[in-house]
Design a protein around this motif. Structure first.
Motif, short mmCIF file in Angstrom:
data_model
loop_
_atom_site.label_atom_id
_atom_site.label_comp_id
_atom_site.label_asym_id
_atom_site.label_seq_id
_atom_site.Cartn_x
_atom_site.Cartn_y
_atom_site.Cartn_z
N ARG A 1 -29.94 61.03 11.04
CA ARG A 1 -29.45 59.96 11.91
C ARG A 1 -28.78 60.53 13.16
O ARG A 1 -28.42 61.71 13.19
CB ARG A 1 -28.44 59.09 11.14
CG ARG A 1 -29.00 58.45 9.89
CD ARG A 1 -27.89 57.78 9.08
NE ARG A 1 -26.92 58.78 8.60
CZ ARG A 1 -25.71 58.48 8.14
NH1 ARG A 1 -25.31 57.22 8.12
NH2 ARG A 1 -24.90 59.42 7.71
N GLN B 1 -37.81 54.85 14.43
CA GLN B 1 -37.02 53.99 13.56
C GLN B 1 -36.81 52.60 14.14
O GLN B 1 -36.76 51.61 13.40
CB GLN B 1 -35.65 54.64 13.32
CG GLN B 1 -34.56 53.75 12.79
CD GLN B 1 -34.69 53.47 11.31
OE1 GLN B 1 -35.54 54.05 10.65
NE2 GLN B 1 -33.86 52.58 10.79
N GLN C 1 -35.12 57.93 16.66
CA GLN C 1 -34.78 56.52 16.83
C GLN C 1 -35.95 55.72 17.39
O GLN C 1 -36.09 54.54 17.12
CB GLN C 1 -33.56 56.38 17.73
CG GLN C 1 -32.27 56.88 17.09
CD GLN C 1 -31.97 56.19 15.78
OE1 GLN C 1 -32.21 56.75 14.70
NE2 GLN C 1 -31.46 54.98 15.85
#
Length: 524
Positions: free
Chosen positions: A146, A304, A301
């Motif tokens: 993350r 994602q 990201q």
């Protein structure tokens, strides 16, 4: 106005389309179309130019209040969009047509992650298994896929922050031999799966596993999480020819193509083609300089949460890096997700130069300084209305102020007994918010110069109201996705169940949009 049947046909005809849910984010997250992108009316003009850069794009807006949808369509036409449609009957009509609404956010990417695990049989470890390996002193590295801000909030003990988009570029700095076990985690499931499978697809020789259910699984197993950790990937990545060749081969196997600056320039000039220049490097690298028109879209990201950066289905995505690893790896996943993803030859050094159109900003509101506002509040001659995030307002706001959100602003202003000052984090938000109010309500409205941050910087008092606005009023906030991070085990279990159930909710057309190649092609 278009029917649900027409919208359904448009979504699958292969042409560009932007479908925007103009309700607030919390409402969107409680149930929306699978391919819809959240574009809350509160920030409509601010975000639409980034999500749909070509004003002629086929664009559909919907919600559950027809008046608000029509208002949004009018605002889009006012700022230059020429092909705007409204879904007749909104979400109710979509359901009546036999289609589903989906809870949560980032739906295509989330569902794709579950499909990836099923398709590739991504190896995984449970929280208990990882904890046992750590206790036994086995040689392993835990990498948190993350962004750093999420990692700092909570992390697996010993984990190092290395966002998924950086894995292929920095893995040789993080793991020094082929025998070390690598475990990738995120907060839930998707990025754990995608990060682990990225390394496997890149033909890393190490044993690689996804941590099943991420930090939530760890928490549900009653294992301690760490908070505020600083462990990060190395500042510089490896650029070995072997890794570049592997990334290139993987991208080619999944249908990625390379394009030069001249071709991208021609695409950019086409008024009917939406082109997104996506710089997949880190924020620090992006800030040192990128290409005109590029937005920062960190690779992990972008996989994602593509809908945060790209609002047009079937658009052209051109990925940019400076290492020939990160862009090809990200593009390989975007291709499998069903998108037209390309890698720009030369990346940030390609020489690409394009003309970037600017948004149309509204005329600014008259400003009042913090000192003037403080004096007027003391005298009782002003009413303060804060157009800020509801959760930020709960944490701190000007004493005596009221919270409002753009769709309901007219009613709040109409009830004011004194001249109104608006407080917003972006001065344009306040100006846009009053643009569709009746002239009688616009008269005399001012904005606080510098917003709430200026008030705090001046050392003026603020208060917190953890229960105000009430949950039911916080339509901009999706409790469903956030409560799981606040020690709520019921919310964590519900969220994981939601992720696991996603694939079963997709219809045949939605599943067919993904393009995963044969597994055999990935075995080296």
């Amino acid at each position: 106005m278009i029917s649900a049947e027409t919208l359904h046909r448009w979504l699958h005809d292969g042409d560009e389309i932007a479908v925007f849910d103009v309700r607030e984010h919390g409402q969107y997250g409680e149930g929306h179309l699978f391919y819809a992108v959240s574009l809350p009316y509160s920030v409509l003009e601010r975000d639409v130019f980034r999500l749909a850069p070509k004003r002629a794009v086929r664009l559909v807006v919907y919600g559950d209040e027809q008046e608000l949808v029509l208002r949004a369509a009018d605002r889009l036409a006012t700022v230059g969009y020429t092909n705007v449609h409204c879904l007749t009957g909104g979400v109710a009509a979509w359901l009546a047509y036999g289609q589903m609404l989906f809870k949560g956010v980032n739906l295509p990417s989330k569902a794709f992650g579950e499909l990836v695990e099923t398709h590739y049989h991504t190896p995984r470890l449970s929280a208990a298994e990882l904890a046992a390996k750590q206790a036994a002193g086995e040689k392993l590295v835990v990498l948190d896929g993350r962004p750093f801000t999420e990692y700092q909030k909570m992390s697996i003990p010993g984990a190092i922050c290395c966002p998924n988009g950086e894995l292929g570029y920095r893995i040789d700095d993080l793991v020094d031999d082929d025998s070390t076990t690598i475990v990738i985690n995120c907060a839930g499931r998707t990025r754990s799966i995608m990060g682990a499978q990225t390394l496997i697809n890149l033909a890393i020789r190490n044993p690689v596993f996804a941590l099943e259910n991420g930090t939530q699984g760890w928490f549900l197993a009653d294992l301690p999480l760490q908070h505020g950790q600083q462990r990060r990937y190395p500042a510089s990545g490896q650029k070995g020819e072997g890794r570049i060749a592997a990334a290139t081969a993987l991208a080619e196997r999944t249908g990625v193509m390379w394009v030069d600056a001249a071709q991208v320039g021609r695409w950019w000039q086409d008024p009917l083609r939406s082109v997104f220049l996506c710089d997949v490097r880190t924020h620090e690298e992006f800030c040192t300089g990128s290409l005109p028109g590029a937005q920062h879209t960190p690779g992990g990201q972008l996989q994602q949460a593509l809908d945060l950066y790209v609002g047009v289905r079937h658009a052209t995505l051109v990925l940019i890096d400076d290492d020939n690893i990160r862009a090809p790896l990200t593009a390989s996943w975007l291709r499998q997700l069903g998108h037209q993803a390309y890698v720009l030859i030369g990346g940030v050094r390609s020489g690409l130069s394009v003309n970037v159109s600017q948004p149309h900003y509204p005329a600014p509101l008259p400003l009042v300084s913090v000192a003037e506002l403080a004096a007027e509040l003391l005298a009782g001659t002003v009413e303060v209305i804060e157009l800020r995030d509801s959760q930020a307002f709960r944490k701190a706001h000007i004493a005596g102020s009221r919270w409002a959100i753009r769709p309901h602003l007219a009613a709040v202003i109409a009830s004011a007994l004194q001249p109104v000052v608006l407080v917003s984090d972006d001065p344009h938000i306040a100006a846009w918010a009053i643009a569709d109010l009746p002239p009688s309500l616009q008269a005399g409205i001012r904005a606080l110069d510098g917003g709430f941050s200026a008030w705090r910087a001046a050392g003026l008092p603020s208060i917190s109201t953890p229960a105000l606005p009430a949950d039911a009023q916080c339509i901009d906030y999706l409790f469903f996705t956030h409560d799981r991070h606040d020690g709520n085990k019921v919310a964590a279990r519900q969220y994981l169940d939601w992720e696991l159930a996603l694939l079963g909710q997709l219809n045949a057309q939605e599943l067919a949009a993904f393009r995963l190649p044969d597994v055999a092609a990935h075995v080296s």
